[in-house]
Design an enzyme around this catalytic site. Structure first.
Site, PDB file in Angstrom:
ATOM      1  CG  ASP A  26      -1.764   1.228   1.358  1.00  0.00           C
ATOM      2  OD1 ASP A  26      -2.485   1.571   0.396  1.00  0.00           O
ATOM      3  OD2 ASP A  26      -1.697   1.868   2.420  1.00  0.00           O
ATOM      4  CB  ALA A  27       3.728   2.256   2.102  1.00  0.00           C
TER       5      ALA A  27
END
Length: 134
Positions: A26-27
């Site tokens: 996600d990051a």
């Protein structure tokens, strides 16, 4: 350790939880989206933020992932499916459960590629996803 140029042991990565891979992915995906937006033009910070939120939302991730399915390698497909089939306890109100599962699979794949140090493949897949986006 160089956290920007990782190349972790394949077995260690396979032993990680799918949700852990998705958390990292996600990051990674968000940094790529933010970079892509910044490099595309001069937007105000507010416009950049709104655009980034649109691209990192589960419905948009699920839609963009459709472009990748035909080109994923067998091992990548396996990681995606493992992430997609993970059992998160909830999902955001703005997404269906299916969209959230697909987005989780995409994020797991991005986390997995990042940990393996496969930044070239990450860039290749990201470019395919963003092709035609304005």
């Amino acid at each position: 350790m160089d956290y920007f140029h990782l190349s972790e042991d394949k077995q260690d990565i396979l032993n990680m939880s799918s949700l852990g891979l998705a958390y990292l992915g996600d990051a990674v995906y968000e940094v790529m989206v933010r970079s892509w937006l910044c490099l595309r033009g001069k937007l105000t910070p507010g416009a950049l933020h709104r655009s980034a939120l649109d691209y990192v939302a589960a419905p948009r991730q699920a839609a963009l992932l459709e472009k990748l399915l035909p080109v994923l390698r067998p091992e990548e497909t396996q990681v995606f499916k493992r992430g997609r089939n993970a059992n998160p306890h909830s999902h955001p109100r703005g997404a269906t459960r299916r969209e959230y599962q697909v987005a989780t699979g995409l994020e797991a794949l991005f986390g997995w590629l990042y940990l393996r140090g496969e930044t070239g493949r990450l860039n290749e897949l990201f470019e395919m996803m963003m092709e035609g986006e304005d």
